[in-house]
Design a protein around this motif. Structure first.
Motif, mmCIF file in Angstrom:
data_model
loop_
_atom_site.group_PDB
_atom_site.id
_atom_site.type_symbol
_atom_site.label_atom_id
_atom_site.label_comp_id
_atom_site.label_asym_id
_atom_site.label_seq_id
_atom_site.Cartn_x
_atom_site.Cartn_y
_atom_site.Cartn_z
ATOM 1 N N ASP A 116 46.208 -35.929 16.179
ATOM 2 C CA ASP A 116 45.795 -35.461 17.508
ATOM 3 C C ASP A 116 46.231 -34.015 17.735
ATOM 4 O OD1 ASP A 116 44.544 -37.834 18.455
ATOM 5 O OD2 ASP A 116 46.521 -38.710 18.833
ATOM 6 N N ASP A 117 47.473 -33.733 17.376
ATOM 7 C CA ASP A 117 48.001 -32.379 17.526
ATOM 8 C C ASP A 117 47.269 -31.407 16.595
ATOM 9 O OD1 ASP A 117 49.762 -30.485 18.658
ATOM 10 O OD2 ASP A 117 51.174 -30.708 16.982
ATOM 11 N N LEU A 118 46.931 -31.854 15.408
ATOM 12 C CA LEU A 118 46.178 -31.023 14.465
ATOM 13 C C LEU A 118 44.811 -30.680 15.046
ATOM 14 C CD1 LEU A 118 45.844 -29.649 11.739
ATOM 15 C CD2 LEU A 118 45.294 -31.884 10.746
ATOM 16 N N LEU A 119 44.149 -31.644 15.658
ATOM 17 C CA LEU A 119 42.860 -31.400 16.304
ATOM 18 C C LEU A 119 43.001 -30.373 17.419
ATOM 19 C CD1 LEU A 119 39.838 -32.096 16.620
ATOM 20 C CD2 LEU A 119 40.553 -33.932 18.179
ATOM 21 N N VAL A 120 44.039 -30.521 18.243
ATOM 22 C CA VAL A 120 44.286 -29.567 19.335
ATOM 23 C C VAL A 120 44.502 -28.162 18.774
ATOM 24 C CG1 VAL A 120 45.948 -28.921 21.132
ATOM 25 C CG2 VAL A 120 45.159 -31.284 20.962
ATOM 26 N N ASN A 121 45.277 -28.051 17.699
ATOM 27 C CA ASN A 121 45.538 -26.739 17.098
ATOM 28 C C ASN A 121 44.276 -26.122 16.510
ATOM 29 O OD1 ASN A 121 48.283 -26.581 17.734
ATOM 30 N ND2 ASN A 121 48.849 -27.767 15.927
ATOM 31 N N LEU A 122 43.408 -26.934 15.925
ATOM 32 C CA LEU A 122 42.138 -26.422 15.410
ATOM 33 C C LEU A 122 41.241 -25.941 16.547
ATOM 34 C CD1 LEU A 122 41.483 -29.132 12.694
ATOM 35 C CD2 LEU A 122 41.793 -26.689 12.263
ATOM 36 N N LYS A 123 41.179 -26.736 17.612
ATOM 37 C CA LYS A 123 40.343 -26.363 18.756
ATOM 38 C C LYS A 123 40.885 -25.118 19.450
ATOM 39 C CE LYS A 123 38.204 -30.692 19.807
ATOM 40 N NZ LYS A 123 37.614 -31.438 20.894
ATOM 41 N N ARG A 124 42.187 -24.967 19.461
ATOM 42 C CA ARG A 124 42.806 -23.785 20.048
ATOM 43 C C ARG A 124 42.321 -22.520 19.319
ATOM 44 N NH1 ARG A 124 48.410 -24.995 19.875
ATOM 45 N NH2 ARG A 124 48.020 -26.260 21.699
ATOM 46 N N ARG A 125 42.037 -22.653 18.053
ATOM 47 C CA ARG A 125 41.520 -21.539 17.250
ATOM 48 C C ARG A 125 39.987 -21.503 17.265
ATOM 49 N NH1 ARG A 125 46.279 -22.997 15.984
ATOM 50 N NH2 ARG A 125 47.815 -21.637 15.036
ATOM 51 N N LYS A 126 39.392 -22.305 18.135
ATOM 52 C CA LYS A 126 37.943 -22.375 18.335
ATOM 53 C C LYS A 126 37.177 -22.858 17.106
ATOM 54 C CE LYS A 126 37.888 -19.042 22.090
ATOM 55 N NZ LYS A 126 38.770 -19.819 22.864
ATOM 56 N N ILE A 127 37.834 -23.638 16.258
ATOM 57 C CA ILE A 127 37.177 -24.210 15.087
ATOM 58 C C ILE A 127 36.441 -25.469 15.529
ATOM 59 C CG2 ILE A 127 37.568 -25.288 12.825
ATOM 60 C CD1 ILE A 127 40.040 -23.366 12.626
ATOM 61 N N THR A 128 35.150 -25.538 15.203
ATOM 62 C CA THR A 128 34.328 -26.673 15.617
ATOM 63 C C THR A 128 33.959 -27.589 14.455
ATOM 64 O OG1 THR A 128 32.316 -25.351 15.359
ATOM 65 C CG2 THR A 128 33.337 -25.378 17.555
ATOM 66 N N HIS A 129 33.968 -27.040 13.229
ATOM 67 C CA HIS A 129 33.535 -27.801 12.056
ATOM 68 C C HIS A 129 34.399 -27.471 10.852
ATOM 69 C CE1 HIS A 129 29.985 -27.747 14.674
ATOM 70 N NE2 HIS A 129 29.607 -28.860 14.054
ATOM 71 N N LEU A 130 34.384 -28.361 9.883
ATOM 72 C CA LEU A 130 35.091 -28.142 8.620
ATOM 73 C C LEU A 130 34.083 -28.251 7.480
ATOM 74 C CD1 LEU A 130 38.150 -30.538 9.146
ATOM 75 C CD2 LEU A 130 38.051 -28.084 9.642
ATOM 76 N N LEU A 131 34.116 -27.298 6.558
ATOM 77 C CA LEU A 131 33.375 -27.412 5.308
ATOM 78 C C LEU A 131 34.420 -27.723 4.246
ATOM 79 C CD1 LEU A 131 30.614 -25.311 3.733
ATOM 80 C CD2 LEU A 131 32.726 -25.603 2.472
ATOM 81 N N VAL A 132 34.261 -28.864 3.590
ATOM 82 C CA VAL A 132 35.208 -29.284 2.552
ATOM 83 C C VAL A 132 34.466 -29.302 1.219
ATOM 84 C CG1 VAL A 132 36.791 -31.081 1.798
ATOM 85 C CG2 VAL A 132 36.442 -30.693 4.251
ATOM 86 N N ASN A 133 34.891 -28.423 0.312
ATOM 87 C CA ASN A 133 34.294 -28.391 -1.021
ATOM 88 C C ASN A 133 35.085 -29.358 -1.891
ATOM 89 O OD1 ASN A 133 33.058 -27.877 -3.437
ATOM 90 N ND2 ASN A 133 33.136 -25.660 -3.243
ATOM 91 N N THR A 134 34.748 -30.614 -1.774
ATOM 92 C CA THR A 134 35.471 -31.702 -2.434
ATOM 93 C C THR A 134 35.404 -31.609 -3.951
ATOM 94 O OG1 THR A 134 34.848 -33.021 -0.516
ATOM 95 C CG2 THR A 134 35.773 -34.197 -2.370
ATOM 96 N N GLY A 135 34.358 -31.010 -4.492
ATOM 97 C CA GLY A 135 34.208 -30.891 -5.937
ATOM 98 C C GLY A 135 35.011 -29.759 -6.557
ATOM 99 N N SER A 136 35.577 -28.911 -5.732
ATOM 100 C CA SER A 136 36.270 -27.724 -6.229
ATOM 101 C C SER A 136 37.683 -28.041 -6.707
ATOM 102 C CB SER A 136 36.334 -26.681 -5.113
ATOM 103 O OG SER A 136 37.226 -25.648 -5.429
ATOM 104 N N GLU A 137 38.074 -27.429 -7.799
ATOM 105 C CA GLU A 137 39.459 -27.573 -8.266
ATOM 106 C C GLU A 137 40.419 -26.930 -7.276
ATOM 107 O OE1 GLU A 137 39.902 -23.886 -11.345
ATOM 108 O OE2 GLU A 137 38.624 -25.543 -11.979
ATOM 109 N N HIS A 138 39.950 -25.941 -6.511
ATOM 110 C CA HIS A 138 40.789 -25.306 -5.497
ATOM 111 C C HIS A 138 41.142 -26.314 -4.395
ATOM 112 C CE1 HIS A 138 39.864 -21.092 -6.880
ATOM 113 N NE2 HIS A 138 39.013 -21.839 -7.545
ATOM 114 N N TYR A 139 40.184 -27.179 -4.065
ATOM 115 C CA TYR A 139 40.445 -28.195 -3.055
ATOM 116 C C TYR A 139 41.520 -29.167 -3.535
ATOM 117 C CZ TYR A 139 39.786 -32.131 0.108
ATOM 118 O OH TYR A 139 40.000 -33.133 1.005
#
Length: 187
Positions: A116-139
């Motif tokens: 819940d707190d993580l969601l609040v912190n993301l919204k505080r930074r005006k982030i609305t969506h996440l792109l997750v490159n699940t296939g990437s070795e960086h991920y």
């Protein structure tokens, strides 16, 4: 400084130099000479079709996610890229980190009390969506960098505080094209 070295050492240094150049040029040539590498330039394959699949010079492509973002997300959307440093094709505001930087989600997950707190912190930074490159070795390296508690917060965020709105997976594991887009709930 090379002139001052003994003759056998000079020959060795020059040999190493030319060997390195030869190997580098051979690798570049082999990459350019791959079957299919020029199909887009010759008009045999559409750019979008080419970008949807992994190639030796284009690992774990995120293009399918960028295309979905451009076609489906509102103009005021802000997307946090996780496991992806490239944003060339994205036409919405996005936040990412280079390979050498720390992804903002890492610090947010560490500093948040729970999902819940993580969601609040993301919204505080005006982030609305996440792109997750699940296939990437960086991920996967990024996931390993999370503490157990931070990983639980992140996974709970995806499971309970976000909605999977796009999932593009190719022929895994041969083609590591696997991109997911999450919409943060309440945004």
């Amino acid at each position: 400084w090379l002139i001052e070295l003994p003759r056998p050492l000079r020959f060795l240094m020059v040999g190493i130099f030319y060997y390195t150049i030869t190997i580098s040029m051979a690798k570049a040539f082999l990459m350019l000479a791959q079957p299919g590498a020029w199909k887009v330039a010759y008009g045999h394959v559409a750019k979008a079709d080419y970008l949807l699949h992994e190639h030796p010079s284009y690992n774990a492509p995120y293009y399918a996610g960028a295309r979905f973002i451009n076609e489906s997300l509102p103009q005021d959307a802000t997307v946090l890229f996780i496991g992806e440093e490239r944003g060339y094709y994205c036409e919405r505001k996005f936040i990412t980190a280079s390979v050498l930087d720390v992804n903002p989600m890492l610090d947010l997950a560490h500093s948040s009390a729970d999902a819940d707190d993580l969601l609040v912190n993301l919204k505080r930074r005006k982030i609305t969506h996440l792109l997750v490159n699940t296939g990437s070795e960086h991920y996967h390296r990024w996931l390993e960098g999370l503490t157990r508690e931070s990983r639980i917060k992140y996974e709970n965020l995806l499971k309970n505080k976000a909605e999977l709105i796009f999932n593009h997976a190719q022929d895994l594991p041969k083609d590591r094209s696997w991109v997911q887009i999450y919409k943060l709930l309440g945004s």
